[in-house]
Design a protein around this motif. Structure first.
Motif, PDB file in Angstrom:
ATOM      1  N   PRO A 243       3.249  11.359   1.214  1.00  0.00           N
ATOM      2  CA  PRO A 243       4.444  10.680   1.716  1.00  0.00           C
ATOM      3  C   PRO A 243       4.141   9.818   2.935  1.00  0.00           C
ATOM      4  CG  PRO A 243       4.509  13.001   2.289  1.00  0.00           C
ATOM      5  CD  PRO A 243       3.352  12.824   1.350  1.00  0.00           C
ATOM      6  N   ALA A 244       4.925   8.756   3.075  1.00  0.00           N
ATOM      7  CA  ALA A 244       4.779   7.835   4.207  1.00  0.00           C
ATOM      8  C   ALA A 244       5.811   8.157   5.276  1.00  0.00           C
ATOM      9  CB  ALA A 244       4.915   6.394   3.735  1.00  0.00           C
ATOM     10  N   TRP A 245       6.002   9.437   5.549  1.00  0.00           N
ATOM     11  CA  TRP A 245       6.958   9.901   6.555  1.00  0.00           C
ATOM     12  C   TRP A 245       6.424  11.213   7.096  1.00  0.00           C
ATOM     13  CZ3 TRP A 245      12.458  12.192   5.415  1.00  0.00           C
ATOM     14  CH2 TRP A 245      13.173  12.287   6.615  1.00  0.00           C
ATOM     15  N   ALA A 253      10.726   1.641   7.622  1.00  0.00           N
ATOM     16  CA  ALA A 253      11.534   0.808   6.736  1.00  0.00           C
ATOM     17  C   ALA A 253      10.812   0.603   5.410  1.00  0.00           C
ATOM     18  CB  ALA A 253      11.819  -0.535   7.396  1.00  0.00           C
ATOM     19  N   ALA A 254      11.582   0.208   4.403  1.00  0.00           N
ATOM     20  CA  ALA A 254      11.046   0.122   3.041  1.00  0.00           C
ATOM     21  C   ALA A 254       9.879  -0.845   2.916  1.00  0.00           C
ATOM     22  CB  ALA A 254      12.163  -0.282   2.082  1.00  0.00           C
ATOM     23  N   THR A 255       9.849  -1.895   3.743  1.00  0.00           N
ATOM     24  CA  THR A 255       8.746  -2.854   3.671  1.00  0.00           C
ATOM     25  C   THR A 255       7.897  -2.855   4.944  1.00  0.00           C
ATOM     26  OG1 THR A 255      10.222  -4.622   4.443  1.00  0.00           O
ATOM     27  CG2 THR A 255       9.957  -4.350   2.044  1.00  0.00           C
ATOM     28  N   ASP A 256       7.993  -1.806   5.733  1.00  0.00           N
ATOM     29  CA  ASP A 256       7.136  -1.668   6.913  1.00  0.00           C
ATOM     30  C   ASP A 256       5.823  -1.040   6.465  1.00  0.00           C
ATOM     31  OD1 ASP A 256       5.908  -1.246   9.329  1.00  0.00           O
ATOM     32  OD2 ASP A 256       7.411   0.153  10.118  1.00  0.00           O
ATOM     33  N   TRP A 257       5.001  -1.858   5.842  1.00  0.00           N
ATOM     34  CA  TRP A 257       3.791  -1.334   5.207  1.00  0.00           C
ATOM     35  C   TRP A 257       2.855  -0.710   6.232  1.00  0.00           C
ATOM     36  CZ3 TRP A 257       5.849  -1.411   0.822  1.00  0.00           C
ATOM     37  CH2 TRP A 257       6.463  -2.537   0.275  1.00  0.00           C
ATOM     38  N   GLU A 307       4.293   4.541  -6.964  1.00  0.00           N
ATOM     39  CA  GLU A 307       5.376   3.930  -6.206  1.00  0.00           C
ATOM     40  C   GLU A 307       4.866   3.256  -4.939  1.00  0.00           C
ATOM     41  OE1 GLU A 307       8.188   6.622  -4.378  1.00  0.00           O
ATOM     42  OE2 GLU A 307       6.713   8.246  -4.361  1.00  0.00           O
ATOM     43  N   GLN A 308       3.649   3.596  -4.520  1.00  0.00           N
ATOM     44  CA  GLN A 308       3.091   3.025  -3.303  1.00  0.00           C
ATOM     45  C   GLN A 308       2.224   1.796  -3.559  1.00  0.00           C
ATOM     46  OE1 GLN A 308       1.155   6.456  -1.635  1.00  0.00           O
ATOM     47  NE2 GLN A 308       3.076   7.448  -1.097  1.00  0.00           N
ATOM     48  N   ALA A 309       2.189   1.318  -4.801  1.00  0.00           N
ATOM     49  CA  ALA A 309       1.371   0.140  -5.126  1.00  0.00           C
ATOM     50  C   ALA A 309       1.754  -1.083  -4.294  1.00  0.00           C
ATOM     51  CB  ALA A 309       1.452  -0.163  -6.615  1.00  0.00           C
ATOM     52  N   PRO A 310       3.039  -1.394  -4.083  1.00  0.00           N
ATOM     53  CA  PRO A 310       3.365  -2.573  -3.260  1.00  0.00           C
ATOM     54  C   PRO A 310       2.809  -2.477  -1.841  1.00  0.00           C
ATOM     55  CG  PRO A 310       5.284  -1.885  -4.524  1.00  0.00           C
ATOM     56  CD  PRO A 310       4.252  -0.807  -4.683  1.00  0.00           C
ATOM     57  N   GLN A 311       2.851  -1.297  -1.260  1.00  0.00           N
ATOM     58  CA  GLN A 311       2.295  -1.107   0.077  1.00  0.00           C
ATOM     59  C   GLN A 311       0.798  -1.380   0.081  1.00  0.00           C
ATOM     60  OE1 GLN A 311       1.496   2.849   1.042  1.00  0.00           O
ATOM     61  NE2 GLN A 311       1.231   2.549   3.239  1.00  0.00           N
ATOM     62  N   VAL A 312       0.093  -0.816  -0.892  1.00  0.00           N
ATOM     63  CA  VAL A 312      -1.362  -0.994  -0.955  1.00  0.00           C
ATOM     64  C   VAL A 312      -1.707  -2.464  -1.121  1.00  0.00           C
ATOM     65  CG1 VAL A 312      -3.443  -0.458  -2.272  1.00  0.00           C
ATOM     66  CG2 VAL A 312      -1.742   1.340  -1.834  1.00  0.00           C
TER      67      VAL A 312
END
Length: 466
Positions: A243-245, A253-257, A307-312
């Motif tokens: 998790p990113a938390w 935030a959702a786009t705070d990569w 689900e974390q592909a956009p962040q990567v």
């Protein structure tokens, strides 16, 4: 780069291994509830006994027993008998009139005691009922690894138990666990320690597992200092379903990569790899070899399902790194194979997706670092495939950490399960709103039930296809 063997540690490396082993022990003990060493003052008396395999059991019975016996399955850690998730939950349940029981599991083998746990829990049920009489109702409760045991009891316990409550359960099973953890470990070794041989499976000793944990953790710590390193840490975290938390922080935030990666790094810095490698050693002891593999895994396809592909992807672009090249490297050098016998043993002893005999309510935190909430998605699909979806309900608590439930959340979930057992219907008892109202009304320590749909578990293979 082979990722299965390395020369024996030097004295300096052994010192690092022992330090990491101490970290592992600390991680285990802080991640799990403390053993129930003393009887609760709310209980009339503490009953104890020993089973034929050497497992011990305990039971606490209140003065005014309500006729319901709760059979508790404890998590990964020392094989010490426990009969409740936490001391506070034990006190509250005894005050409400529940009798509590639980076993240590067989103490003579691995801490991953799945080859004995279900048997020992049923034997404990027999031993306790011989002492206190037949309960009006018996409910199973299990936490973490014990959540997997609990799911097995729900699968096999028709006629012996009436329902089951799972908490932060490792319900995807041992082989899924070891496989997605291997993907993360392999990514760290291949991309952050290029040219080094890193032992990732088939540990001979706990010290070997600790040495690998120390090596990988050191690589992550060093990599956090550069944009390129942080991008690769995010890739490993995606494969780990991390998790990113993190605790003590506001959710990014959702786009705070970058903020998401920083909180994933928090989990690594807190020693999660020590827990992962120690757990792998225990599972390999239990199943007789390595039950994980990555030969044939397409890492580009694996990431695409996360689900974390956009962040990567965003962090790789910002760092000026070629993500496709890294994924090709991972795919081309993935050569680790499993021991088929170990895979079969793990499937037999350490999975629970074959269906349900009784109603099961699973609860999970939304940001679980050790047993990702995505395991609930994997488990639910298997239960539905078996035709038993109507018996399963899942509930989610918005909080960081493993098994980080309040007493109120636990008791409210138990009451929802009792509604299903007593009426034969779930109605709305297990909905987030109803659970939140029920937990809040107890006036204990708060609640954070929320509507939530976990993403798919990023694992990319099935134990049936070794």
């Amino acid at each position: 780069m082979p990722a299965v063997t390395h020369p024996r540690a030097s004295r300096a490396r052994l010192r690092v291994a022992l330090a990491a082993l101490a970290t592992l022990a600390s991680s285990v003990l802080t991640a799990l509830p403390a053993p129930a060493a003393e009887a609760d003052p709310a209980a009339t008396g503490r009953l104890t006994g020993t089973l034929s395999d050497g497992a011990t059991w305990i039971a606490d019975v209140p003065e005014r027993w309500n006729g319901t016996l709760l059979l508790f399955s404890h998590g990964f850690g020392p094989t010490v008998a426990q009969d409740a998730p936490t001391p506070a939950v034990r006190t509250e349940l005894l005050a409400q009139g529940y009798a509590l029981a639980g076993s240590s599991y067989d103490p003579n083998g691995s801490m991953w005691a799945l080859d004995s746990a279900e048997r020992d829990q049923f034997a404990t049920l027999d031993a306790v009922t011989a002492e206190i009489g037949t309960p009006r109702r018996t409910l199973a409760v299990g936490q973490s690894m014990g959540g997997l045991v609990n799911a097995q009891l729900a699968r096999d316990g028709g006629g012996r138990i009436d329902g089951a409550l799972g908490q932060c359960g490792l319900v995807a099973g041992a082989t899924d666990l070891d496989n997605y953890q291997l993907d993360a470990e392999y990514t760290i070794a291949r991309l952050l320690l290029p040219g080094q041989d890193v032992e990732l499976v088939r540990f001979d000793t706990a010290a070997d597992a600790a040495a690998t944990a120390a090596l990988l953790t050191g690589a992550v710590t060093a990599a956090q200092g550069t944009p390129q390193g942080r991008a690769r840490i995010a890739l490993a975290a995606a494969f780990l379903n991390l998790p990113a938390w993190s605790p003590g922080k506001d959710r990014p935030a959702a786009t705070d990569w970058a903020g998401q990666e920083a909180q994933q790094y928090d989990w690594f810095a807190q020693g999660i790899l020590a827990f992962v490698e120690g757990g792998r050693y225990a599972i390999e002891q239990s199943v007789g070899g390595s039950n994980s593999w990555n030969r044939g895994v397409d890492y580009a396809r694996l990431l695409a399902g996360s689900e974390q592909a956009p962040q990567v992807r965003a962090l790789y672009r910002a760092a000026g790194l070629d993500l496709d090249a890294d994924l090709r490297t991972l795919t081309e050098h993935a050569t680790t194979t499993a021991d088929p016998g170990a895979v079969r043993t793990a499937q037999r002893t350490s999975s629970a997706g074959q269906g349900l005999d009784v109603p099961l309510l699973d609860m999970h935190t939304t940001a679980d670092n050790l047993v990702p909430v995505q395991q609930e998605n994997r488990f639910a699909a298997r239960v539905r495939a078996a035709g038993d979806g109507a018996l399963l309900r899942q509930a989610y608590v918005e909080r960081q950490g493993h098994c980080a439930f309040t007493t109120a959340e636990t008791v409210a979930a138990l009451h929802a399960l009792e509604h299903r057992v007593g009426t034969g219907r779930w109605d709305d008892a297990a909905t987030p709103a109803a659970l939140q109202r029920s937990a809040t009304a107890l006036g204990l320590d708060g609640a954070a039930y929320v509507p939530y749909e976990p993403a798919r578990l990023t694992v990319g293979r099935s134990p049936s296809r070794v």
